[in-house]
Design a protein around this motif. Structure first.
Motif, PDB file in Angstrom:
ATOM      1  N   VAL A 122      -7.595-102.741  45.707  1.00 30.02           N
ATOM      2  CA  VAL A 122      -8.232-103.157  44.673  1.00 30.02           C
ATOM      3  C   VAL A 122      -7.558-101.906  43.117  1.00 30.02           C
ATOM      4  N   CYS A 123      -6.858-100.821  43.344  1.00 27.42           N
ATOM      5  CA  CYS A 123      -6.544-100.695  42.437  1.00 27.42           C
ATOM      6  C   CYS A 123      -5.094-101.329  41.689  1.00 27.42           C
ATOM      7  N   ASP A 124      -4.487-101.827  42.625  1.00 24.55           N
ATOM      8  CA  ASP A 124      -3.716-103.059  41.878  1.00 24.55           C
ATOM      9  C   ASP A 124      -4.351-103.855  40.856  1.00 24.55           C
ATOM     10  N   LYS A 125      -5.832-104.422  41.346  1.00 28.79           N
ATOM     11  CA  LYS A 125      -6.122-105.551  40.325  1.00 28.79           C
ATOM     12  C   LYS A 125      -6.236-104.853  39.195  1.00 28.79           C
ATOM     13  N   LEU A 126      -6.916-103.713  39.098  1.00 30.06           N
ATOM     14  CA  LEU A 126      -7.701-103.057  38.235  1.00 30.06           C
ATOM     15  C   LEU A 126      -6.319-102.730  37.330  1.00 30.06           C
ATOM     16  N   ALA A 127      -5.450-101.886  37.641  1.00 27.44           N
ATOM     17  CA  ALA A 127      -4.574-101.106  37.042  1.00 27.44           C
ATOM     18  C   ALA A 127      -3.696-102.525  35.416  1.00 27.44           C
ATOM     19  N   THR A 128      -3.017-101.486  34.588  1.00 31.70           N
ATOM     20  CA  THR A 128      -2.615-102.276  33.506  1.00 31.70           C
ATOM     21  C   THR A 128      -0.762-102.134  33.655  1.00 31.70           C
ATOM     22  N   LEU A 129      -0.778-101.352  34.267  1.00 38.85           N
ATOM     23  CA  LEU A 129       0.827-100.682  34.867  1.00 38.85           C
ATOM     24  C   LEU A 129       1.160-100.359  35.803  1.00 38.85           C
ATOM     25  N   HIS A 130       1.839-101.193  37.152  1.00 43.49           N
ATOM     26  CA  HIS A 130       2.182-101.064  38.051  1.00 43.49           C
ATOM     27  C   HIS A 130       3.986-100.641  38.193  1.00 43.49           C
ATOM     28  N   PHE A 131       3.310 -99.456  39.591  1.00 45.26           N
ATOM     29  CA  PHE A 131       4.837 -98.840  39.715  1.00 45.26           C
ATOM     30  C   PHE A 131       5.226 -99.153  40.419  1.00 45.26           C
ATOM     31  N   ALA A 132       5.647-100.286  40.905  1.00 45.31           N
ATOM     32  CA  ALA A 132       6.220-100.741  42.025  1.00 45.31           C
ATOM     33  C   ALA A 132       8.041 -99.829  42.876  1.00 45.31           C
ATOM     34  N   PRO A 133       7.702 -99.307  43.691  1.00 43.29           N
ATOM     35  CA  PRO A 133       8.862 -98.403  44.728  1.00 43.29           C
ATOM     36  C   PRO A 133       9.823 -99.477  45.092  1.00 43.29           C
ATOM     37  N   VAL A 138       6.809-105.305  44.593  1.00 41.33           N
ATOM     38  CA  VAL A 138       7.212-106.606  43.232  1.00 41.33           C
ATOM     39  C   VAL A 138       6.355-107.439  43.723  1.00 41.33           C
ATOM     40  N   ALA A 139       6.939-108.032  44.638  1.00 41.56           N
ATOM     41  CA  ALA A 139       6.864-109.513  45.425  1.00 41.56           C
ATOM     42  C   ALA A 139       5.473-110.069  45.502  1.00 41.56           C
ATOM     43  N   ALA A 140       5.037-108.419  46.868  1.00 41.32           N
ATOM     44  CA  ALA A 140       3.946-108.177  46.803  1.00 41.32           C
ATOM     45  C   ALA A 140       2.872-108.970  45.356  1.00 41.32           C
ATOM     46  N   LEU A 141       3.490-108.128  44.604  1.00 45.57           N
ATOM     47  CA  LEU A 141       1.740-108.588  43.731  1.00 45.57           C
ATOM     48  C   LEU A 141       2.225-109.341  42.131  1.00 45.57           C
ATOM     49  N   LEU A 142       3.669-109.666  42.087  1.00 45.69           N
ATOM     50  CA  LEU A 142       3.624-111.236  41.546  1.00 45.69           C
ATOM     51  C   LEU A 142       2.928-112.268  42.309  1.00 45.69           C
ATOM     52  N   GLN A 143       3.174-112.473  43.504  1.00 41.47           N
ATOM     53  CA  GLN A 143       2.383-112.765  44.822  1.00 41.47           C
ATOM     54  C   GLN A 143       0.745-113.193  44.753  1.00 41.47           C
ATOM     55  N   GLU A 144       0.302-111.576  44.141  1.00 38.89           N
ATOM     56  CA  GLU A 144      -1.177-112.200  43.754  1.00 38.89           C
ATOM     57  C   GLU A 144      -1.800-111.911  42.416  1.00 38.89           C
ATOM     58  N   GLY A 145      -0.641-112.635  41.290  1.00 40.69           N
ATOM     59  CA  GLY A 145      -0.902-112.739  40.327  1.00 40.69           C
ATOM     60  C   GLY A 145      -0.728-112.085  39.421  1.00 40.69           C
ATOM     61  N   VAL A 146      -0.622-110.386  39.560  1.00 43.13           N
ATOM     62  CA  VAL A 146      -0.219-109.310  38.716  1.00 43.13           C
ATOM     63  C   VAL A 146       0.705-110.072  37.897  1.00 43.13           C
ATOM     64  N   LYS A 147       0.824-110.040  36.211  1.00 46.63           N
ATOM     65  CA  LYS A 147       1.765-110.559  35.288  1.00 46.63           C
ATOM     66  C   LYS A 147       2.661-109.584  35.390  1.00 46.63           C
ATOM     67  N   SER A 148       4.034-109.853  35.410  1.00 47.02           N
ATOM     68  CA  SER A 148       5.071-109.935  35.798  1.00 47.02           C
ATOM     69  C   SER A 148       5.465-108.375  34.419  1.00 47.02           C
ATOM     70  N   ASN A 149       5.352-108.939  33.246  1.00 45.03           N
ATOM     71  CA  ASN A 149       5.287-107.495  32.715  1.00 45.03           C
ATOM     72  C   ASN A 149       4.788-106.311  32.343  1.00 45.03           C
ATOM     73  N   SER A 150       4.096-106.117  33.873  1.00 39.21           N
ATOM     74  CA  SER A 150       3.170-105.489  33.934  1.00 39.21           C
ATOM     75  C   SER A 150       3.785-104.671  34.473  1.00 39.21           C
ATOM     76  N   ILE A 151       4.210-104.970  35.845  1.00 32.62           N
ATOM     77  CA  ILE A 151       5.367-104.331  36.546  1.00 32.62           C
ATOM     78  C   ILE A 151       6.517-103.261  36.744  1.00 32.62           C
ATOM     79  N   PHE A 152       6.931-102.418  37.006  1.00 29.06           N
ATOM     80  CA  PHE A 152       7.978-101.744  36.700  1.00 29.06           C
ATOM     81  C   PHE A 152       8.764-101.395  38.396  1.00 29.06           C
ATOM     82  N   LYS A 153      10.003-101.967  38.489  1.00 29.00           N
ATOM     83  CA  LYS A 153      10.178-101.461  39.589  1.00 29.00           C
ATOM     84  C   LYS A 153      11.390 -99.815  39.483  1.00 29.00           C
ATOM     85  N   THR A 154      10.233 -99.009  40.246  1.00 26.22           N
ATOM     86  CA  THR A 154      10.846 -97.677  39.728  1.00 26.22           C
ATOM     87  C   THR A 154      11.620 -96.644  40.849  1.00 26.22           C
TER      88      THR A 154
END
Length: 353
Positions: A122-133, A138-154
């Motif tokens: 739920v947090c990832d559905k609502l978040a604006t920025l996603h800091f993926a470890p 990253v792949a899970a978020l992309l598969q769920e439709g999260v926009k790539s420009n909001s994902i940062f591998k950190t």
């Protein structure tokens, strides 16, 4: 979040306000003290025998009051706790952007871990920025439709925290001295923890049975800091309370626990964060769960899923005890210890754009 707080407070571009809900006060207070940090708000949220729904209701109400007063430009949340979910919902309702630290971890089973898997999704559905470890996150978020420009591998901030903490450990700490005096340097040491709701009852009894059998092996000691929940305390102390080479104790402060992780040969746990901390320390971990949202540690060879079957836990523990006690020299899948800096830079980029 300690490395993130330190990074943001050290940067004049941000005014950083820290809100401690005290959902796990026995953990948060001593961690803040160890790292010489102080929160700006303490919500003192915990009550005896509270339900998840009761906790969530109070969290959202109190966090709403903080947001009304602070009016932040962005709210950073971490992980998968009820605090993380409540802060995300409260911010979403006020149209305040949320940055989720440790986004994208998945088991895709809402019962394991419960309720953390739901919280995180739920947090990832609502978040604006996603800091993926990791790449997996990253792949899970992309598969769920999260926009790539909001994902940062950190990488994971837990690597930053452990590397920051290790030089700060003092061997004259009273709890460390107490444990060190009990330990036999010639014995193999196993560290044990357990707290998952899904393991309460029969599953925990299986784990306890395995620990009792392991304690009967030659040249072995076990240390078990017992979670304060009565669903854990009662059966653990009833069934393991009088075993000479198995030390039961109250939950440890972060400094003492990190010392014990460094000192032990391997770990038996159902914890999520310990799986990541163990990779920094080069320790093997037997996970008393059927699935993990931290598959990278399994793939890298640090972690093995053993479930809660007594026979399997004992078998895998014996296998590790038969190996030479040495640090696992493997690449850490959770990064190099600069996650907090990468998160800081990502937030700066967000506001510049």
């Amino acid at each position: 979040m300690v490395p993130v707080i330190k990074s943001f407070r050290a940067d004049d571009a941000f005014e950083t306000i820290v809100c401690n809900t005290a959902q796990h006060r026995e953990m948060t207070d001593q961690v803040l003290e160890f790292f010489s940090l102080k929160g700006d708000y303490d919500l003192d949220i915990m009550q005896k025998e509270q339900s998840l729904n009761g906790l969530m209701g109070r969290l959202i109400t109190k966090l709403d009051n903080v947001l009304e007063e602070v009016i932040p430009d962005i709210v950073l949340v971490h992980g998968d706790t009820s605090t993380c979910l409540a802060a995300t919902l409260a911010s979403f309702h006020k149209q305040i952007p949320v940055g989720h630290v440790e986004a994208g971890l998945r088991t895709y089973d809402f019962t394991q871990p419960f309720p953390e898997e739901m919280n995180r999704q739920v947090c990832d559905k609502l978040a604006t920025l996603h800091f993926a470890p990791t790449d997996n996150a990253v792949a899970a978020l992309l598969q769920e439709g999260v926009k790539s420009n909001s994902i940062f591998k950190t990488g994971n901030t837990i690597v930053d925290a452990v590397e920051l903490a290790l030089p700060m450990i003092k061997n004259n700490h009273p709890r460390i001295q107490q444990m060190d005096s009990w330990l036999n340097p010639s014995s193999r040491l196993i560290l044990v923890t357990g707290h998952r709701r899904e393991n309460f009852g029969k599953a925990l009894l299986e784990v306890i049975g395995a620990l009792k059998e392991i304690s009967e092996l030659d040249n072995v000691q076990l240390v078990y800091p017992v979670h304060l929940n009565p669903n854990v305390q009662d059966p653990v102390y009833d069934l393991l309370g009088n075993i000479y080479n198995l030390l039961l104790c109250d939950p440890l402060d972060y400094e003492s626990f990190l010392w014990l992780m460094k000192r032990c040969d391997f770990i038996i746990t159902d914890s999520g964060g310990i799986q990541e901390e163990a990779t920094v320390l080069g320790k093997n971990v037997l996970i008393t769960r059927n699935t993990t949202e931290r598959q990278e540690a399994v793939t890298a060879g640090f972690v093995k899923l053993v479930g809660t079957d007594k026979g399997k836990i004992v078998k895998e523990a014996i296998h590790l005890l038969q190996q030479s006690p040495q640090k696992q020299d493997k690449d850490n899948p959770y990064g190099s210890g600069d996650a907090a800096t990468q998160i800081l830079n990502a937030v700066k980029t967000h506001f510049i754009v």
